[in-house]
Write a protein that holds these residues in place. Sequence first.
Motif, mmCIF file in Angstrom:
data_model
loop_
_atom_site.group_PDB
_atom_site.id
_atom_site.type_symbol
_atom_site.label_atom_id
_atom_site.label_comp_id
_atom_site.label_asym_id
_atom_site.label_seq_id
_atom_site.Cartn_x
_atom_site.Cartn_y
_atom_site.Cartn_z
ATOM 1 N N VAL A 196 0.971 -0.880 -0.063
ATOM 2 C CA VAL A 196 -0.209 -0.088 -0.272
ATOM 3 C C VAL A 196 0.662 1.416 -0.047
ATOM 4 O O VAL A 196 0.845 2.583 -0.360
ATOM 5 C CB VAL A 196 -1.009 -0.032 1.536
ATOM 6 N N ALA A 197 1.865 1.477 0.557
ATOM 7 C CA ALA A 197 2.806 2.301 0.769
ATOM 8 C C ALA A 197 3.858 2.082 -0.259
ATOM 9 O O ALA A 197 3.497 3.793 -0.901
ATOM 10 C CB ALA A 197 3.847 2.296 2.192
ATOM 11 N N GLU A 198 4.017 1.816 -1.383
ATOM 12 C CA GLU A 198 4.567 1.472 -2.423
ATOM 13 C C GLU A 198 3.657 2.244 -3.357
ATOM 14 O O GLU A 198 4.283 2.776 -4.243
ATOM 15 C CB GLU A 198 4.964 0.180 -2.958
ATOM 16 N N LYS A 199 2.690 2.226 -3.630
ATOM 17 C CA LYS A 199 1.275 2.225 -4.718
ATOM 18 C C LYS A 199 1.070 3.700 -4.253
ATOM 19 O O LYS A 199 0.651 4.304 -5.206
ATOM 20 C CB LYS A 199 0.472 1.497 -4.344
ATOM 21 N N LEU A 200 1.155 4.304 -2.739
ATOM 22 C CA LEU A 200 0.464 5.140 -3.352
ATOM 23 C C LEU A 200 0.987 6.548 -2.162
ATOM 24 O O LEU A 200 -0.055 7.302 -2.460
ATOM 25 C CB LEU A 200 -0.380 4.850 -1.701
ATOM 26 N N CYS A 201 2.467 6.275 -1.501
ATOM 27 C CA CYS A 201 2.862 7.093 -1.065
ATOM 28 C C CYS A 201 3.657 8.374 -2.057
ATOM 29 O O CYS A 201 3.704 7.467 -2.950
ATOM 30 C CB CYS A 201 3.262 6.589 0.268
ATOM 31 N N THR A 202 3.756 9.358 -1.850
ATOM 32 C CA THR A 202 4.754 10.099 -2.770
ATOM 33 C C THR A 202 6.344 10.520 -2.381
ATOM 34 O O THR A 202 7.128 10.577 -2.600
ATOM 35 C CB THR A 202 3.924 12.152 -2.560
ATOM 36 N N ARG A 203 6.566 10.035 -0.845
ATOM 37 C CA ARG A 203 7.519 9.544 -0.134
ATOM 38 C C ARG A 203 6.920 9.145 1.145
ATOM 39 O O ARG A 203 6.666 8.689 1.977
ATOM 40 C CB ARG A 203 8.103 11.542 0.733
ATOM 41 N N ILE A 204 8.395 8.100 1.411
ATOM 42 C CA ILE A 204 7.925 7.554 2.040
ATOM 43 C C ILE A 204 9.723 7.933 3.753
ATOM 44 O O ILE A 204 10.463 7.779 2.768
ATOM 45 C CB ILE A 204 7.808 5.995 1.860
ATOM 46 N N ALA A 205 9.210 7.504 4.935
ATOM 47 C CA ALA A 205 10.556 6.992 5.998
ATOM 48 C C ALA A 205 10.570 5.862 6.366
ATOM 49 O O ALA A 205 9.531 5.327 6.446
ATOM 50 C CB ALA A 205 10.004 8.854 6.980
ATOM 51 N N VAL A 206 11.684 5.448 6.366
ATOM 52 C CA VAL A 206 11.616 4.159 7.009
ATOM 53 C C VAL A 206 11.941 4.687 8.209
ATOM 54 O O VAL A 206 13.304 5.038 8.866
ATOM 55 C CB VAL A 206 12.463 3.524 6.431
ATOM 56 N N ILE A 207 12.058 3.650 9.486
ATOM 57 C CA ILE A 207 12.466 3.863 10.378
ATOM 58 C C ILE A 207 13.077 3.183 11.177
ATOM 59 O O ILE A 207 11.834 2.115 11.313
ATOM 60 C CB ILE A 207 11.241 5.202 11.730
ATOM 61 N N SER A 208 13.564 3.148 12.237
ATOM 62 C CA SER A 208 14.105 1.266 12.572
ATOM 63 C C SER A 208 15.214 2.076 14.438
ATOM 64 O O SER A 208 16.076 2.923 14.195
ATOM 65 C CB SER A 208 15.179 0.912 11.956
ATOM 66 N N HIS A 209 15.112 1.438 14.944
ATOM 67 C CA HIS A 209 15.444 1.888 16.533
ATOM 68 C C HIS A 209 15.085 3.417 17.014
ATOM 69 O O HIS A 209 16.499 3.969 17.768
ATOM 70 C CB HIS A 209 16.844 0.933 16.831
ATOM 71 N N GLY A 210 14.095 3.679 16.566
ATOM 72 C CA GLY A 210 14.311 5.542 17.270
ATOM 73 C C GLY A 210 14.023 6.723 16.369
ATOM 74 O O GLY A 210 15.142 7.799 16.236
ATOM 75 N N SER A 211 15.054 5.834 15.128
ATOM 76 C CA SER A 211 16.382 6.849 14.305
ATOM 77 C C SER A 211 15.891 6.554 12.608
ATOM 78 O O SER A 211 15.068 5.588 12.286
ATOM 79 C CB SER A 211 18.086 5.988 14.640
ATOM 80 N N LEU A 212 15.905 7.015 11.906
ATOM 81 C CA LEU A 212 15.407 7.240 10.547
ATOM 82 C C LEU A 212 16.652 7.073 9.679
ATOM 83 O O LEU A 212 17.098 7.202 9.957
ATOM 84 C CB LEU A 212 15.547 9.073 9.907
ATOM 85 N N LYS A 213 15.726 5.875 9.150
ATOM 86 C CA LYS A 213 16.676 4.635 8.182
ATOM 87 C C LYS A 213 17.394 5.507 6.525
ATOM 88 O O LYS A 213 18.305 5.458 6.386
ATOM 89 C CB LYS A 213 17.029 2.969 8.618
ATOM 90 N N ALA A 214 16.079 6.012 6.582
ATOM 91 C CA ALA A 214 15.653 5.995 4.614
ATOM 92 C C ALA A 214 14.565 7.033 4.420
ATOM 93 O O ALA A 214 13.959 7.542 5.262
ATOM 94 C CB ALA A 214 16.138 5.256 4.195
ATOM 95 N N LEU A 215 14.646 7.843 3.777
ATOM 96 C CA LEU A 215 13.699 9.033 3.545
ATOM 97 C C LEU A 215 13.784 9.569 1.762
ATOM 98 O O LEU A 215 14.556 9.699 1.008
ATOM 99 C CB LEU A 215 13.354 10.159 4.716
ATOM 100 N N GLY A 216 12.953 9.393 1.461
ATOM 101 C CA GLY A 216 12.602 9.944 0.393
ATOM 102 C C GLY A 216 11.376 9.258 -0.637
ATOM 103 O O GLY A 216 10.751 8.722 -0.129
ATOM 104 N N THR A 217 11.382 9.575 -2.579
ATOM 105 C CA THR A 217 10.733 8.838 -3.068
ATOM 106 C C THR A 217 10.832 7.137 -2.850
ATOM 107 O O THR A 217 12.195 7.173 -2.508
ATOM 108 C CB THR A 217 10.229 10.053 -4.436
ATOM 109 N N LEU A 218 10.034 6.585 -3.464
ATOM 110 C CA LEU A 218 10.178 5.110 -3.718
ATOM 111 C C LEU A 218 11.603 4.489 -4.790
ATOM 112 O O LEU A 218 12.119 4.210 -4.712
ATOM 113 C CB LEU A 218 9.545 4.691 -4.666
#
Length: 246
Positions: A196-218
Motif C-alpha cells: 500500500v505504501a509503495e503504491k500510494l505514498c509520494t514519499r516514504i520514511a523508514v524508521i528503525s530503533h528510533g532513528s530515521l534510516k531512509a527518506l525519499g520517493t520510492l
Amino acid sequence: MIDLQNVSKTYHKNSVKALDDLTLHVNSGELFGFIGPNGAGKTTSIKLMTGILKPDSGKITMAGHRMDQDRLSAQRLIGFVPDGNDLYDRLTGMEYLNFMADIYQVSPQQRKNHIEKYLSIFTLEDAVNSQIRSYSKGMKQKLMVIGALIHNPPVWILDEPLSGLDPRAAHLLKEEMKSHCAAGNTVFFSTHVLEVAEKLCTRIAVISHGSLKALGTLDELRSKEQGASLEELFLELTEEDGGETA
C-alpha cells in the motif's frame, strides 16, 4: 506542514530510547508514508506529533503551530486516527459523531454534510443509530475515521487506518486520502502493508530503533538497488531491528 527538529524521547521507566534525534519534514500536498518494524518508534512519533506525549528534546511544528507553545491550536488542525478501536461503546454511532463535532466546534451544516457523505461512503447508514458495542471491528474503524475527520483538518495523521476495513472501504479511504492531498493538504500515514505504501505514498520514511534510516520517493530509496521492491529495501534497512518499544 509537519516539522520535527531533533526530537528525542526516552521512556524513563525502562530507560528505552524510543526516538533518537529525529528530524523530519512533510510538505503540504504530500501523502507521506511512515514505515518500520514493531518497536521502531512509529507510535511514539505519532503520539508526539499529536500532542499526546511531550518530547524530551527537540521541536515539533504542526501546520505552523509549535506543539510546546500552542498545542491546542495545533491539535485543532489535526485529524488523528489511532491504531485501535477504543470508542465509547454505550454511545450510538451518531452520538459519537456529534460528540466529536462538538469537541471541534463544527457547525450544524458542516457536520451534517460530513456525516451524510461518509456514512454513505462507508455504508454505515443503517448502523449509525445503534450502540457502538454492537459494531464489528471494521465498523468501529469506519466510525473512528469519520469522527477524526469531521472538522476537515488540513493534516491527517493515520496510524494503520486500513486495519479491519473490507476491501471496498479500504479502497474508498485511500481515494479520500489522495483527494485530501490533491487539495493541498497533508496525510501522514503509518502502515505495515508495504504494498500500500509503495503504491500510494509520494514519499516514504523508514524508521528503525528510533532513528530515521531512509527518506525519499520510492525511486530515490531504491537508487542503489534498481528494480528493488519496497519490501526488499525495508528488509535491508531494518535487518538488525528487533524487540518491542513503541
